[in-house]
Each structure stands twice: as C-alpha cells, then as structure tokens.
Design a protein around this motif. Sequence first.
Motif, PDB file in Angstrom:
ATOM      1  N   LEU A 378       0.819  -1.205   0.000  1.00 40.90           N
ATOM      2  CA  LEU A 378       0.000   0.000   0.000  1.00 40.90           C
ATOM      3  C   LEU A 378       0.855   1.259   0.000  1.00 40.90           C
ATOM      4  O   LEU A 378       0.540   2.249  -0.681  1.00 40.90           O
ATOM      5  CB  LEU A 378      -0.944  -0.012   1.198  1.00 40.90           C
ATOM      6  N   LEU A 379       1.948   1.263   0.760  1.00 39.42           N
ATOM      7  CA  LEU A 379       2.786   2.453   0.840  1.00 39.42           C
ATOM      8  C   LEU A 379       3.449   2.781  -0.501  1.00 39.42           C
ATOM      9  O   LEU A 379       3.746   3.956  -0.778  1.00 39.42           O
ATOM     10  CB  LEU A 379       3.848   2.280   1.926  1.00 39.42           C
ATOM     11  N   LYS A 380       3.735   1.782  -1.313  1.00 41.22           N
ATOM     12  CA  LYS A 380       4.293   2.061  -2.636  1.00 41.22           C
ATOM     13  C   LYS A 380       3.331   2.905  -3.472  1.00 41.22           C
ATOM     14  O   LYS A 380       3.739   3.854  -4.149  1.00 41.22           O
ATOM     15  CB  LYS A 380       4.617   0.743  -3.337  1.00 41.22           C
ATOM     16  N   LYS A 381       2.046   2.571  -3.404  1.00 45.43           N
ATOM     17  CA  LYS A 381       1.057   3.332  -4.158  1.00 45.43           C
ATOM     18  C   LYS A 381       0.852   4.722  -3.561  1.00 45.43           C
ATOM     19  O   LYS A 381       0.686   5.706  -4.292  1.00 45.43           O
ATOM     20  CB  LYS A 381      -0.259   2.574  -4.187  1.00 45.43           C
ATOM     21  N   LEU A 382       0.864   4.808  -2.226  1.00 43.51           N
ATOM     22  CA  LEU A 382       0.681   6.117  -1.589  1.00 43.51           C
ATOM     23  C   LEU A 382       1.868   7.037  -1.844  1.00 43.51           C
ATOM     24  O   LEU A 382       1.700   8.251  -2.023  1.00 43.51           O
ATOM     25  CB  LEU A 382       0.458   5.929  -0.089  1.00 43.51           C
ATOM     26  N   ASP A 390      -0.957  17.018  -7.059  1.00 41.29           N
ATOM     27  CA  ASP A 390      -2.130  17.135  -6.193  1.00 41.29           C
ATOM     28  C   ASP A 390      -1.927  16.504  -4.823  1.00 41.29           C
ATOM     29  O   ASP A 390      -2.709  16.772  -3.910  1.00 41.29           O
ATOM     30  CB  ASP A 390      -3.330  16.479  -6.867  1.00 41.29           C
ATOM     31  N   GLY A 391      -0.932  15.656  -4.659  1.00 44.24           N
ATOM     32  CA  GLY A 391      -0.789  14.924  -3.404  1.00 44.24           C
ATOM     33  C   GLY A 391       0.368  15.360  -2.549  1.00 44.24           C
ATOM     34  O   GLY A 391       0.982  14.532  -1.857  1.00 44.24           O
ATOM     35  N   GLN A 392       0.699  16.646  -2.544  1.00 42.73           N
ATOM     36  CA  GLN A 392       1.847  17.109  -1.767  1.00 42.73           C
ATOM     37  C   GLN A 392       1.604  17.016  -0.264  1.00 42.73           C
ATOM     38  O   GLN A 392       2.523  16.779   0.499  1.00 42.73           O
ATOM     39  CB  GLN A 392       2.179  18.548  -2.164  1.00 42.73           C
ATOM     40  N   GLY A 393       0.396  17.203   0.173  1.00 45.68           N
ATOM     41  CA  GLY A 393       0.138  17.121   1.605  1.00 45.68           C
ATOM     42  C   GLY A 393      -0.027  15.714   2.126  1.00 45.68           C
ATOM     43  O   GLY A 393      -0.200  15.513   3.328  1.00 45.68           O
ATOM     44  N   LEU A 394       0.038  14.722   1.247  1.00 45.90           N
ATOM     45  CA  LEU A 394      -0.156  13.338   1.680  1.00 45.90           C
ATOM     46  C   LEU A 394       1.078  12.756   2.358  1.00 45.90           C
ATOM     47  O   LEU A 394       0.962  11.822   3.158  1.00 45.90           O
ATOM     48  CB  LEU A 394      -0.547  12.484   0.463  1.00 45.90           C
ATOM     49  N   ARG A 395       2.242  13.298   2.052  1.00 40.41           N
ATOM     50  CA  ARG A 395       3.475  12.714   2.597  1.00 40.41           C
ATOM     51  C   ARG A 395       3.494  12.756   4.124  1.00 40.41           C
ATOM     52  O   ARG A 395       4.066  11.870   4.763  1.00 40.41           O
ATOM     53  CB  ARG A 395       4.691  13.450   2.022  1.00 40.41           C
ATOM     54  N   LYS A 396       2.879  13.751   4.749  1.00 43.33           N
ATOM     55  CA  LYS A 396       2.859  13.837   6.211  1.00 43.33           C
ATOM     56  C   LYS A 396       1.995  12.744   6.839  1.00 43.33           C
ATOM     57  O   LYS A 396       2.112  12.477   8.033  1.00 43.33           O
ATOM     58  CB  LYS A 396       2.357  15.203   6.636  1.00 43.33           C
ATOM     59  N   TRP A 397       1.126  12.148   6.046  1.00 46.73           N
ATOM     60  CA  TRP A 397       0.215  11.143   6.581  1.00 46.73           C
ATOM     61  C   TRP A 397       0.711   9.710   6.366  1.00 46.73           C
ATOM     62  O   TRP A 397       0.054   8.757   6.829  1.00 46.73           O
ATOM     63  CB  TRP A 397      -1.158  11.289   5.911  1.00 46.73           C
ATOM     64  N   LEU A 398       1.794   9.501   5.682  1.00 45.01           N
ATOM     65  CA  LEU A 398       2.223   8.142   5.341  1.00 45.01           C
ATOM     66  C   LEU A 398       2.508   7.310   6.584  1.00 45.01           C
ATOM     67  O   LEU A 398       2.061   6.154   6.693  1.00 45.01           O
ATOM     68  CB  LEU A 398       3.461   8.197   4.438  1.00 45.01           C
ATOM     69  N   LEU A 399       3.242   7.860   7.550  1.00 46.22           N
ATOM     70  CA  LEU A 399       3.555   7.106   8.762  1.00 46.22           C
ATOM     71  C   LEU A 399       2.289   6.842   9.580  1.00 46.22           C
ATOM     72  O   LEU A 399       2.132   5.753  10.160  1.00 46.22           O
ATOM     73  CB  LEU A 399       4.582   7.870   9.596  1.00 46.22           C
ATOM     74  N   SER A 400       1.368   7.808   9.597  1.00 45.51           N
ATOM     75  CA  SER A 400       0.124   7.604  10.353  1.00 45.51           C
ATOM     76  C   SER A 400      -0.739   6.529   9.716  1.00 45.51           C
ATOM     77  O   SER A 400      -1.372   5.721  10.420  1.00 45.51           O
ATOM     78  CB  SER A 400      -0.648   8.928  10.430  1.00 45.51           C
ATOM     79  N   ILE A 401      -0.790   6.478   8.393  1.00 46.48           N
ATOM     80  CA  ILE A 401      -1.558   5.426   7.712  1.00 46.48           C
ATOM     81  C   ILE A 401      -0.964   4.061   7.998  1.00 46.48           C
ATOM     82  O   ILE A 401      -1.683   3.075   8.239  1.00 46.48           O
ATOM     83  CB  ILE A 401      -1.598   5.722   6.204  1.00 46.48           C
ATOM     84  N   LYS A 402       0.368   3.978   7.997  1.00 44.74           N
ATOM     85  CA  LYS A 402       1.035   2.706   8.290  1.00 44.74           C
ATOM     86  C   LYS A 402       0.749   2.250   9.720  1.00 44.74           C
ATOM     87  O   LYS A 402       0.433   1.076   9.960  1.00 44.74           O
ATOM     88  CB  LYS A 402       2.538   2.878   8.071  1.00 44.74           C
ATOM     89  N   ASN A 403       0.831   3.139  10.674  1.00 48.79           N
ATOM     90  CA  ASN A 403       0.558   2.781  12.064  1.00 48.79           C
ATOM     91  C   ASN A 403      -0.914   2.436  12.286  1.00 48.79           C
ATOM     92  O   ASN A 403      -1.241   1.571  13.102  1.00 48.79           O
ATOM     93  CB  ASN A 403       0.963   3.928  12.995  1.00 48.79           C
TER      94      ASN A 403
END
Length: 595
Positions: A378-382, A390-403
């Motif tokens: 999933l993280l590869k796609k994210l 369009d997804g510049q603000g998504l990088r801050k959420w990657l660790l939270s999605i994983k946890n």
Amino acid sequence: MSPKKCVFGCEGKITLFSFPKNPALRAQWMRFAFPGQNRGCASVFVCSRHFSDQSFMNKAQFDAGFADRLRLREGAVPTGTEPPHEPSSSAGVQCRSTPALKNAATQTGALCVEMWRRVANTSGLAAKRPRMEEDTHTHRPSGRSDHTEPKYVVFESRLRELFQTCPLCVCECVVQRRRRGAFVAFLQLCRRCGYTKAWQSQPVRGSTPIGNLQMSAAAYFTGGSFAQMHKMCRAMNLQIHGLDTFRRHARVFLEPAVHHKWKTDQQAMFQTLRAQGELTLSGDMCAHSPGRSAKYSSYTLMHLESRRVLDVQLVQSSGGGGRAHMEREGLRRGLDLLKSSQLQVEHLLTDRHTHLTEDLSQRRVKHYYSVWHLQRELLKKLEKLSRSRDGQGLRKWLLSIKNHMFWAAVSSQDGPETVAKWKSLVNHMQNMHTHDDPLFPTCAHPLRGSRYSRKWFKPGSRVLYKLEKLLLNQRLLRDVGKLSHQHQTPALQAFHRLLLRFGPNDRMCPFTGRLCRLYLAAMHFNESAERPLACEEGLMCPDPERRRPTVNTQPTFGYVCELMRLLGDPAVFAEELPVAQTSVGEVRGQSQTCD
C-alpha cells in the motif's frame, strides 16, 4: 597377465619383494616359503608383512609418508607367516638411532633418493585414497587432534632451527620440506651418523590433513567466504590450500555434516511440538539469485510462539511459472513434511497471495495475511500519489496510515471490526471523528483541537478522491479483513536478512551448497532465538519510562562446535544429500560448491 600377489595371499597396503639372486640367500627364502619342497621361484613374491621392522632400511620414512615403498636391507630374510601389526606414523616425531650398516654413506644416499622422489612428486603426497573410507593404515596420533586443540602461527625459519643440528653427533643435518596447504612436514637426515627424524605439523586422516579441513570448516560453518579468507592469508604469506581443495572439503565432509546436524535438530523440534497440538506458523519466500529472474527460491516455515525455523525448502526454477509457482511448490513441500511428521497446522500467516489461499483451504488451514506485507504494497502506491502535484500534503500522513493499519489489526477481535476501523481513517483525515459503522462509531483517541488545521483534507478535493479510491478498494478491504490479530512476522523478516550473510545473492552457488547455507542460517537463528536480554545504550528505547533499551545479547555459536565434532564421525558421511528439484519435480544435476 595375472596381478602380482604374495605367496601367502596377503592383501591390503603391502610391498612385494621378489626372491634374491644370491643362491644361499634364495635358499633361505625358499625354505621359508616352500618348506620341504623343491620348485622354482620365478614370479613368486613375499610381502612386507613377513619381515621384521629391522629388515627395512627406510621403515621410518615410509611410515611418515616420505617413501613410496619399503626397501629391504642386504641379507634380509623373512621370519614369520603371521602379518605384523599395522604400520604407524606419528603426527609428531619419529626418530631412529644409527642403523647397523657397514657404510653409512650408502644408506644416506638411498634415503635422499627416496626423499627427493617424494619431493619431485607433483601432488606432494601419497597416491589419492577414497576420502569417504577410513584408512586403516594411517596412524592415529596420540593426544588431542580435534578442533579444541590450540593452534599457532609459526614461521618457517623457526621450524628449521629445530632440525638443523643432529642430537647425537651435533653435526649439521640435511632438512627437507614438503607442504600441502597449511600442512608442512620436515625430514631431518644426518650424513655422518645416519640419524633420521620425521615431523608433521598436522595429523592426517586418509590423505587429508586435519588442519586444512578445519580451516575450510571454519570458513564454511560461520557463513564466511573462502575467497576472502584466502585473500587475507595471502596478504601475510600465510600458507593455505586453494579453492579446489576447499570445494572438495565442502562436498565430501562439510555439507554432509551440515545436512546431518540440521535433520537431527529438526526431528528434535518436531518431537517437542507434537505435544503442543495445533500449530500457528508463518511462511514466506525469499529469492536467492542476482537479477530479476530468480533461479533459486527458498520457502521458510517458522513457529511463531517459539520463533524457531521449522523447515526451509529450496526450489529451483523450471524456467516457467514464475515466482508464484515456486512459492506454491515450496509451501507444499514444507506442509507435506510437517504432515509426515504428524504435526497439524491450524493457522498460517503469509504474504498477500490468493493462490496460497486456495491450497490452504484444501488442507483445512486458516490463512491470515501479514500486516508488514500489506503495508509495504500500500505504501508504494501512496508514495507514488504523494509525488504528484495534487498529493503534496499526503506525505505527512504516510507514517500515520502505516501505524493505523497495524493498530486496526492488533486491536480487533475479528475481520469485520478490523475493516470498520480501517474505513474510519478516511473520515479521520477530514477531521471527522464519528462514523456510520456501528462496529466502530467513534475514534478511540481523545477529541481535542489541532494547531495545524492545514493538515486536514477538504471534502470533495481531488487528492481526497484519489486517496479514498486507494484506501477503500474492495480487494484491499477484503485483505484487511484477513489480517492477523495475534501474531506478526518480524522474526521471519529478520531471518531473511540473516540469509544474506550466509548466502549472499551476488555469489553463485549450486543447489546443495545453497541449501546447506540455508540450514546453517536456520541453525544460527534457532540458537539465538531465546538468548537472554541485556541493556545497551545508543538505540531508541521502545519503553519511554526506561532510558536504556532492552536488546539481545551477543549470539553464540554452539552449533559450529557441534559441526566441527561431526567431521570425525564416519556415520555422517554415509547419508545421501538432497538433489536439485525444480518446481515441477524435475531432478537436476549438481555442480561444484560455492566459495
């Protein structure tokens, strides 16, 4: 032409002597061989077993390996029909006082001829003997000759000082040297009094020096590379055998010992687990060839409660089918082995593969997915989405999605609850903490305001639409419901990292060589699975109340000592090693072992 034989029918390691030309001496030989008979002596031979040790002029040199055959003294006569005791050669010192000869120079010249014949031999040792059979005519030195005996680095000049002077007449002696790898032998000969002394640096079994074999075993059993050890020895001019000898040692001695030790330990683990009933295992495949197409792949089955590797199957690619068929074949072989050992598997934790689910359902095994594998996919796609405009603000959420995926799996009791918690993530990222699903109506975290309001996604935005499409995919939701709630696979991933130490992917190995290195990695991992804990500074502490983290102590290598001991057990080498089989059951030939 019939082969030459002793008149008494003796067999084995013997030296044949024809009847002498001297009539008086030949008559004594005839009375010994044919008492009371009068016949010819052409093509009749008497072997060395019917002479006393004093009848030979090079007995010490022959026992030490410096002579090809025994030489009779002038006037020697056979004395008995019973074979004497087996000849012995010492790994330490053999000496003989002055022989009763009229001309000592004659004996010295004969010994030098024999000695130089041995030195001129291209092999440097006696003729090759079968290494798998015990040589009954080889001396077993007194004292210790195992791997526990201390060993030292000695300069050649220091060794020659021990043989320069004759201990009887204090004259300078002739010193000859022969070497094979780290094995060295010296022959001391005094021209004046005929004193001889033979010395060997290592005990010899058959035609294999024990020290050379232990050097190969030390590099192989510890997961090292013989090429690196050879380079280190050459840097300081430390004598060592070559790569061909190492490969022969591995094929004849080392790999049978590794195979025997692993099968013995594996059966002991199976016997212990039979009393526990149904088992919970984790399994995963690891490729072992450089490049994108793997020639070999190993499938590992690990017991999650004890964190021990139960089985490792090595599958060779058949040229078709790809990774999925190799993984299915490795899992099938491992489960068949457990079934034949009367072990029942209840739960199996693997990566995200639907073809494994079909096979496990037929075996009535409950199949769960590992959180780590699903997170990685999933993280590869994210990450790809976060790199878009369009997804510049998504990088801050990657660790939270994983946890959040890990928390949803371990805090749930069943699959529907896990799915409900996972779907709540989309509302949480919009700063909405109440949900429509009754299994998880509100977020578990305390409700409080955030100082960073820009981190929340706006409803109806393009990035939220793409993110929701990824997180709420029907296939992903189905796999999230099959995540394991009690067990995960960090130990299995640690074992796969250990495989790179014992069998790096940049080193080409045949089937048997790679399989034995997998066995060595499994033995090392199982021995270190229940190590005591100790504190060590410099690492991140998992417990915030403790300033010093808890980590495992240094690993032990008890299995290496056991493998070194097995090198002296002849029963180990009688076992048949496994051959290469492809994913469709085809048997392949084996090549040389890896270095």
